[in-house]
Structure formats: structure tokens, C-alpha cells
Design an enzyme around this catalytic site. Structure first.
Site, mmCIF file in Angstrom:
data_model
loop_
_atom_site.group_PDB
_atom_site.id
_atom_site.type_symbol
_atom_site.label_atom_id
_atom_site.label_comp_id
_atom_site.label_asym_id
_atom_site.label_seq_id
_atom_site.Cartn_x
_atom_site.Cartn_y
_atom_site.Cartn_z
ATOM 1 N N GLU A 155 0.872 -1.223 0.012
ATOM 2 C CA GLU A 155 0.131 0.008 -0.157
ATOM 3 C C GLU A 155 0.789 1.110 0.108
ATOM 4 O O GLU A 155 1.968 1.293 0.919
ATOM 5 C CB GLU A 155 -1.027 -0.163 1.204
ATOM 6 C CG GLU A 155 -2.084 1.277 1.109
ATOM 7 C CD GLU A 155 -2.839 1.038 2.636
ATOM 8 O OE1 GLU A 155 -3.208 0.110 3.384
ATOM 9 O OE2 GLU A 155 -3.406 1.994 2.891
ATOM 10 N N HIS B 1 -3.550 10.413 -0.982
ATOM 11 C CA HIS B 1 -3.463 9.317 -1.800
ATOM 12 C C HIS B 1 -3.406 9.879 -3.145
ATOM 13 O O HIS B 1 -2.499 9.584 -3.847
ATOM 14 C CB HIS B 1 -4.512 8.562 -1.695
ATOM 15 C CG HIS B 1 -4.391 7.133 -0.807
ATOM 16 N ND1 HIS B 1 -3.228 6.264 -1.111
ATOM 17 C CD2 HIS B 1 -5.049 6.729 0.425
ATOM 18 C CE1 HIS B 1 -3.345 5.562 0.028
ATOM 19 N NE2 HIS B 1 -4.258 5.540 0.783
ATOM 20 N N ASP C 156 4.711 -14.534 11.852
ATOM 21 C CA ASP C 156 3.397 -14.703 11.487
ATOM 22 C C ASP C 156 2.154 -13.743 11.442
ATOM 23 O O ASP C 156 1.895 -13.231 12.530
ATOM 24 C CB ASP C 156 3.019 -15.873 12.444
ATOM 25 C CG ASP C 156 1.550 -16.685 12.089
ATOM 26 O OD1 ASP C 156 0.761 -16.067 11.545
ATOM 27 O OD2 ASP C 156 1.511 -17.942 12.461
ATOM 28 N N LYS D 298 -7.087 -0.938 11.968
ATOM 29 C CA LYS D 298 -6.546 -1.395 10.497
ATOM 30 C C LYS D 298 -5.266 -0.488 10.277
ATOM 31 O O LYS D 298 -4.001 -0.948 9.783
ATOM 32 C CB LYS D 298 -7.278 -1.343 9.499
ATOM 33 C CG LYS D 298 -7.328 -2.106 8.052
ATOM 34 C CD LYS D 298 -6.352 -0.782 7.301
ATOM 35 C CE LYS D 298 -5.748 -1.708 6.000
ATOM 36 N NZ LYS D 298 -4.959 -0.813 4.931
HETATM 37 P P1 NAD Z 1 10.137 -23.113 16.195
HETATM 38 O O1 NAD Z 1 9.750 -24.017 16.991
HETATM 39 O O2 NAD Z 1 10.850 -23.057 15.049
HETATM 40 O O3 NAD Z 1 11.699 -22.685 17.057
HETATM 41 C C1 NAD Z 1 11.447 -22.295 18.540
HETATM 42 C C2 NAD Z 1 13.011 -23.138 19.200
HETATM 43 O O4 NAD Z 1 14.131 -22.387 19.049
HETATM 44 C C3 NAD Z 1 12.561 -23.554 20.624
HETATM 45 O O5 NAD Z 1 11.972 -24.613 20.881
HETATM 46 C C4 NAD Z 1 13.938 -23.524 21.243
HETATM 47 O O6 NAD Z 1 14.533 -25.030 21.318
HETATM 48 C C5 NAD Z 1 14.870 -22.784 20.254
HETATM 49 N N1 NAD Z 1 15.650 -21.688 20.628
HETATM 50 C C6 NAD Z 1 17.113 -21.564 20.434
HETATM 51 N N2 NAD Z 1 17.327 -20.352 20.978
HETATM 52 C C7 NAD Z 1 16.058 -19.772 21.293
HETATM 53 C C8 NAD Z 1 15.960 -18.622 22.102
HETATM 54 N N3 NAD Z 1 16.762 -17.525 22.289
HETATM 55 N N4 NAD Z 1 14.715 -18.360 22.479
HETATM 56 C C9 NAD Z 1 13.482 -19.030 22.152
HETATM 57 N N5 NAD Z 1 13.917 -20.280 21.518
HETATM 58 C C10 NAD Z 1 15.114 -20.676 21.193
HETATM 59 O O7 NAD Z 1 9.332 -21.689 16.439
HETATM 60 P P2 NAD Z 1 8.175 -21.205 17.372
HETATM 61 O O8 NAD Z 1 8.437 -19.713 17.611
HETATM 62 O O9 NAD Z 1 7.703 -22.274 18.646
HETATM 63 O O10 NAD Z 1 6.942 -21.417 16.302
HETATM 64 C C11 NAD Z 1 6.687 -20.468 15.464
HETATM 65 C C12 NAD Z 1 5.921 -20.859 14.435
HETATM 66 O O11 NAD Z 1 5.019 -21.650 14.570
HETATM 67 C C13 NAD Z 1 5.570 -19.809 13.151
HETATM 68 O O12 NAD Z 1 5.942 -20.138 11.857
HETATM 69 C C14 NAD Z 1 3.972 -20.055 13.325
HETATM 70 O O13 NAD Z 1 3.583 -19.557 12.166
HETATM 71 C C15 NAD Z 1 3.862 -21.321 13.818
HETATM 72 N N6 NAD Z 1 2.755 -21.684 14.165
HETATM 73 C C16 NAD Z 1 1.588 -20.893 14.897
HETATM 74 C C17 NAD Z 1 0.372 -21.284 15.102
HETATM 75 C C18 NAD Z 1 -0.343 -20.185 15.790
HETATM 76 O O14 NAD Z 1 -0.213 -19.088 15.798
HETATM 77 N N7 NAD Z 1 -1.674 -20.665 16.068
HETATM 78 C C19 NAD Z 1 0.191 -22.860 15.362
HETATM 79 C C20 NAD Z 1 0.967 -23.606 14.840
HETATM 80 C C21 NAD Z 1 2.221 -23.139 14.272
#
Ligand code: NAD
Length: 424
Positions: free
Chosen positions: A84, A376, A278, A262
Site C-alpha cells: 500500500e 493518496h 506470523d 487497521k
Molecule cells: P520454532 O519451533 O521454529 O523454534 C523455537 C525453538 O528454537 C525453541 O523450541 C528452542 O528450542 C529454540 N531456541 C533456540 N534459541 C532460542 C531462544 N533464544 N529463544 C527461544 N527459543 C530458542 O518456533 P516457534 O516460535 O515455536 O513457532 C513459530 C512458528 O509456529 C511460526 O512459523 C508460526 O506460524 C507457527 N505456528 C503458529 C500457530 C498459531 O499461531 N496458532 C500454530 C502452529 C504453528
């Protein structure tokens, strides 16, 4: 175009190249359309195929930088990905108005996520609650066994909350597992933990567990940021008054509050995309938080200080990470995080909240003063002038005349051009 049968057996098993070939045949794609599909940008086909399913190509969007941001006494260049026009210019402008008064001040925020565990068919709710509370330590230990890395870094599951809800299928107990996910967004982290503790919770509660999933209403990750926007730079007392009126409108009316929010999300989501986070999680959390009182409300609030300046504050849950998900996989997200120069997820959330506030003030100012459409139109009028064949050295003059007359149209641009040429 011939009719398409969307039931394509085994589409998911094909390689990207095979899917492109199939689409080329199905849609009789021209050479340049085939080239569009083949241009994967900075991705390899293997990378893309591991990110989502049924990949056919890569989709580009512009990434820009918002300037002038000072947040908690540190300067930032804000990477923003958005389609946008005007959004990045507006954020930069608004940050300038706040900069005069020290910029933005964002509160500390812990990266605490909630994982929900739904227990149904509990016969004795009171006893189930007591059992869960008395076995809390065991439940937390089991959760933390799932993520030794997080634990070693000082994060992990640290508490449970138990809620009783009434549904059409009877009463349910909802356990909230509270997890400090440190620098992650945390959805995968807490989902894994919830799944691991469920058999224990089922045993202690004597109920049946169905859902075990993160809540995107990340209420423990709510960020506050505030700033003072200079009255004179905003355009004077009348503009500030206009903004206050716009704020009251949003407070009282959900139709307006939706558009108000928004505007906030224009900034926050641009940064969310840029950093590989996300967007759906952020949007869902923000809007649920806006409606938490029972009426959908604006996520910002405003008042006027003793010098007539506008004081704004935003309060929004933000589950943003700098690790995990796409943040470290997407090359441009990695670069955006480097440009942003944040040391942890907390700092990213503090920046994002400030960007949301800046974006909101910019939109309210435009609405309260000249009208957003005119803003705009100033950009749009140049494109219209170009379309009408106006030479480069006359574009600005013609574009201004189009806006002044409130007639941003190709035929009128041609008429203005003819008049200018007649006079010379
Ligand atoms: P992830 O599982 O990819 O990574 C997190 C991992 O990184 C941790 O488990 C940890 O072991 C490691 N890590 C290393 N250094 C770290 C630090 N300093 N701090 C924290 N962790 C560290 O990521 P996530 O954040 O658990 O999941 C995010 C993803 O999940 C996004 O892609 C999202 O789209 C997806 N997701 C979202 C939903 C929802 O929002 N409802 C549901 C399912 C999946």
C-alpha cells in the site's frame, strides 16, 4: 479459456518445475508468464518446497525503510514490507513528530505464551482442579523436558492457570500452560509441551482431553508504548483537536474502531512480514484484545498535554520472534532483522508497538486535516498525469492542478496540458 478440473491427483508429489509445466499447459501460459513462475528470487526450489505445499513459484513485494524512529532512546531504521502506498512515508513523518519529544517509550514485556488444554467430561470439577494444582510441579517438569534448549537459556513452562467454562456440551476445564518462550514466537514450543503434558493432565483430572494448542490471544505479551507528538509539527491546535475527535469516534463506534485499528496494523504487519513473523497470529491477537471488554475498541488512546501536544499510547499483544519459524530461514527476513538491530524478541515487540502507534497518528492526522484521500490523490495524480502523456518537466504542475480541482482524471490532465501548451 478452457474449463479447469481442480481435482489434480498427486499435485503435491510433483516438483516445482513439474507443477509449472502443468500450469503452462493448463493455462496456455505465454513465455513471459512462464518466466515469472521460473523466477524464484533469492530462493532455491528446494527451499521453497520445504516452506509450504504445492509451491509453483515465489511472490515478490517491495520492502522499504521507515526513518526517524527513536525508541527507548535508541535509533532504528524500520524495515517494512507492504503493497500500500503512503504507509511508510506516513510512519516516517509521524516518527519525526514524536522525535522532537524524545521519541517512543515502550515498556518491558516478557515473552510469555499460553498453551490451552481442553478437558471435557470432568465428573468432579473441584477435585480435578485440586489434583492439577497439587501436581503442578510434575506437569511443569514434563513440559520442560520437551525443550532442553529453551530451558538451558532460562525459559520454559513456569505456571498453570485453570479456568472453568460453560459450553453447550457442558462444563469444561481449560488449563493454561504458561511458557516463557524467550526469543521465539512460541507456537510450536508450547504446542509440543501441551501435547506432552496431556496424558498427565488427563490422569489427574479424570477427564477427556481434546484440544492442545497455543492461544493467539497472547495477553501476557501485551506491549505498551507511548509518545508525545508535537502540536506544531502535526499542523496546529485544530489538527490535534481533529485527532481527539477521531479518537472519541473510534472509542464509541466499532465500525470506526475497526478502521482505526487497521491503520495501526498497516505498520505492525509490514514489520511482521519483513521479519518473517506470523501475520495471522498478530492480527488475531490484536483484534481479540481490542474486543476483550465486550465492545471492539481502538488499541490506542490519546490525550492532550499542558502544552497542547498530542500524547498517544498503544497497548497490544505481540507474539513476535527473532528465532524459529521463518525468521532465520527467509534471507530477506534475516537481513531485515540485521537492519533493525534488535537483540531479542522483547526489543522487536517494543519496536513494533511504537511503529503501530506512529502509523495510527499519521492516519488520524491525515484524516483530521487534509483528508486521507487527498494524500493518496497527490501520488495518484502524478500517475494519471503520466498516463495522459504529460512530459516529465510538467508532471508536478499538472498533478497539482488535478488535485486542486479535485478532478484526478486522464481527460482533465490532457485538458490542462493543452492549456499549458497553448500559453507557451
Ligand atoms: P520454532 O519451533 O521454529 O523454534 C523455537 C525453538 O528454537 C525453541 O523450541 C528452542 O528450542 C529454540 N531456541 C533456540 N534459541 C532460542 C531462544 N533464544 N529463544 C527461544 N527459543 C530458542 O518456533 P516457534 O516460535 O515455536 O513457532 C513459530 C512458528 O509456529 C511460526 O512459523 C508460526 O506460524 C507457527 N505456528 C503458529 C500457530 C498459531 O499461531 N496458532 C500454530 C502452529 C504453528
Amino acid at each position: 479459456m478452457k474449463e479447469i478440473n481442480s481435482k489434480i491427483s498427486g499435485f503435491y508429489k510433483l516438483s516445482i518445475e513439474e507443477r509449472q509445466k502443468l500450469l503452462t499447459e493448463l493455462y496456455d501460459l505465454k513465455k513471459e508468464e512462464q518466466e515469472l513462475l521460473k523466477n524464484l528470487g533469492y530462493f532455491t526450489s528446494t527451499q521453497l518446497d520445504t516452506i509450504i505445499e504445492n509451491v509453483i513459484g515465489s511472490y515478490n513485494l517491495p520492502i522499504g525503510i521507515a526513518c526517524n524512529f527513536k525508541i527507548n532512546n535508541k535509533d532504528y531504521l524500520i524495515p517494512m514490507v507492504i503493497e500500500e502506498p503512503s504507509v511508510i512515508a506516513a510512519a516516517s513523518n509521524s516518527a519525526k513528530f514524536a522525535r522532537k519529544h524524545g521519541g517512543f517509550f515502550s515498556d518491558k514485556v516478557k515473552s510469555v505464551m499460553i498453551s490451552q488444554i481442553q478437558i471435557t467430561q470432568v465428573k468432579d470439577l473441584k477435585s480435578a482442579k485440586e489434583q492439577l494444582i497439587s501436581h503442578k510441579k510434575e506437569i511443569l517438569e514434563r513440559a520442560n523436558e520437551q525443550d532442553p534448549v529453551l530451558n538451558k537459556l532460562g525459559g520454559g513452562a513456569f505456571d498453570i492457570e485453570i479456568r472453568e467454562i460453560s459450553t453447550r456440551k457442558g462444563k469444561m476445564l481449560i488449563v493454561h500452560l504458561l511458557v516463557d518462550v524467550l526469543d521465539a514466537m512460541g507456537a510450536n514450543v508450547v504446542n509440543t509441551m501441551a501435547e506432552a503434558v496431556s496424558p498427565y493432565i488427563e490422569k489427574f483430572s479424570k477427564g477427556i482431553i481434546y484440544l492442545r494448542i497455543v492461544s493467539n490471544l497472547a495477553i501476557h505479551r501485551t506491549v505498551k508504548s507511548r509518545a508525545t507528538f508535537d502540536k506544531e509539527l502535526l499542523g496546529g491546535e485544530e489538527v490535534v483537536e481533529g485527532i481527539m475527535n477521531a479518537y472519541e469516534f473510534a472509542l464509541a463506534d466499532p465500525y470506526r474502531a475497526t478502521t482505526h485499528n487497521k491503520g495501526i496494523m498497516n505498520g505492525i504487519i509490514s514489520l511482521t512480514i519483513a521479519t518473517g513473523n506470523d501475520t495471522r497470529a498478530i492480527e488475531a491477537g490484536a483484534h481479540a484484545y481490542a474486543a476483550l471488554s465486550g465492545q471492539y475498541k481502538p488499541l490506542t488512546k490519546f490525550e492532550i498535554d499542558s502544552n497542547g501536544n498530542l500524547v498517544g499510547e498503544i497497548e497490544i499483544p505481540l507474539a513476535l520472534g527473532i528465532i524459529g519459524g521463518m525468521t532465520k530461514i527467509h534471507p530477506m527476513a534475516r537481513l531485515a532483522l540485521k537492519i533493525l538491530n534488535v537483540k531479542n524478541a522483547e526489543e522487536l515487540c517494543q519496536v513494533a508497538a511504537a511503529v503501530g502507534l506512529a502509523q495510527n497518528v499519521a492516519a488520524l492526522r491525515a484524516l483530521a486535516s487534509e483528508g486521507i484521500q487527498k494524500g493518496h490523490m497527490a501520488l495518484h495524480s502524478k500517475n494519471i498525469a503520466k498516463l495522459a502523456g504529460v512530459p516529465d518537466d510538467l508532471i508536478d504542475e499538472v498533478a497539482k492542478k488535478l488535485v486542486d480541482a479535485n478532478k484526478v482524471r486522464v481527460d482533465y490532465a490532457k485538458e490542462i496540458l493543452e492549456n499549458i501548451l497553448k500559453k507557451t
